[in-house]
Design an enzyme around this catalytic site. Sequence first.
Site, short mmCIF file in Angstrom:
data_model
loop_
_atom_site.label_atom_id
_atom_site.label_comp_id
_atom_site.label_asym_id
_atom_site.label_seq_id
_atom_site.Cartn_x
_atom_site.Cartn_y
_atom_site.Cartn_z
N SER A 34 17.14 -4.41 7.39
CA SER A 34 17.89 -3.17 7.57
C SER A 34 17.33 -2.05 6.69
O SER A 34 16.82 -2.31 5.59
CB SER A 34 19.37 -3.40 7.21
OG SER A 34 20.06 -2.18 7.10
N TYR B 36 25.98 -5.86 1.94
CA TYR B 36 25.22 -6.03 3.19
C TYR B 36 23.73 -5.83 2.92
O TYR B 36 22.89 -6.65 3.32
CB TYR B 36 25.72 -5.03 4.24
CG TYR B 36 24.85 -4.99 5.48
CD1 TYR B 36 24.82 -6.06 6.36
CD2 TYR B 36 24.05 -3.88 5.76
CE1 TYR B 36 24.02 -6.03 7.49
CE2 TYR B 36 23.25 -3.84 6.89
CZ TYR B 36 23.24 -4.91 7.75
OH TYR B 36 22.44 -4.89 8.87
#
Length: 340
Positions: A144, A169
């Site tokens: 990501s 995350y």
Amino acid sequence: MKKILVTGAAGFIGFHLCKTLIKENYLIIGLDNINDYYDVNLKFDRLKELGVEREKAAIFNKETSSNSFNNFKFIRLNLEDTDAISKLFEKEKFDEVVNLAAQAGVRYSIQNPRAYVQSNLVGFLNILEGCRDTKVKHLLYASSSSVYGENKKTPFSVPDNVDHPISLYAATKKSNELMAHTYSHLYDIPTTGLRFFTVYGPWGRPDMALFLFTKAIIEGSSINVFNKGKMSRDFTYIDDIISGIEISLSLPPSKDKQQVPYRIFNIGKGSPETLEDFISCIEKSLDKKAHKKMLPIQPGDVPKTWADISDLKGMGYKSSTPIEKGVDKFVKWYKEYYKL
């Protein structure tokens, strides 16, 4: 026929990838646990597009053949189910694996950290072990853009330091990259990590800005504009993302000058858009003005993302969808899907 496992097959990117690979006559096994992080009806409807009926897709640990495509099967599993994942790898003997399954969302990770550890760390370890045990030829996995944290240097480049994530995350995605490197080094497993930059388009996630804004504007509700609109994102249309995944999948990394068979790419548009301009595109597509509620930046958010995509462009990747066209396609899909 090459056999590929795609995890996260009922998710936004996974669904689109399965749809593309099916047409190209690969043998695809799709895996998803269909959790309730967002509306499961949308996930089941994506699977229905792939020829898998809801009643069969809903059953855990049972492989379901597609009614529409002979080369697609679906199985509902949790990545963190070690025994079930191990048995799946042993049974299917995959040639390649695309791991897109993960607990998504930056803000949700602040309230529900344990979900990220189980899915993104334990689950990813199970995928790595499956690849090791069955000698998978190439593992491609989702990282990501959030790993860049609050890096000030732009555009974000793969060699940049990413040791300071600002959300759990992001920390799990950085961990995935480190875990993949270790398995590449120890077991010669070719691995490719893709740092996705703000993916959008038809069948997108309901927790993402485009979905939330479109819904609110249509309903006449106000939209939450964080950091008072002074944000920018490298918005990337889903078709461009799928093209980049296919390119990355077709050319697994190899050892070069004693380096391990490991690599990471940014996969984005390569040029950021302001949040204000993004909202303007939605307003134009809907022919309706938004009621904006200006708010401060949220914990875990970064003010700007911008991808250096030069490495992937060198392999033939190009991001060709302008944001106006991409937003229009999403709005058209949204109206059709919700019968507006």
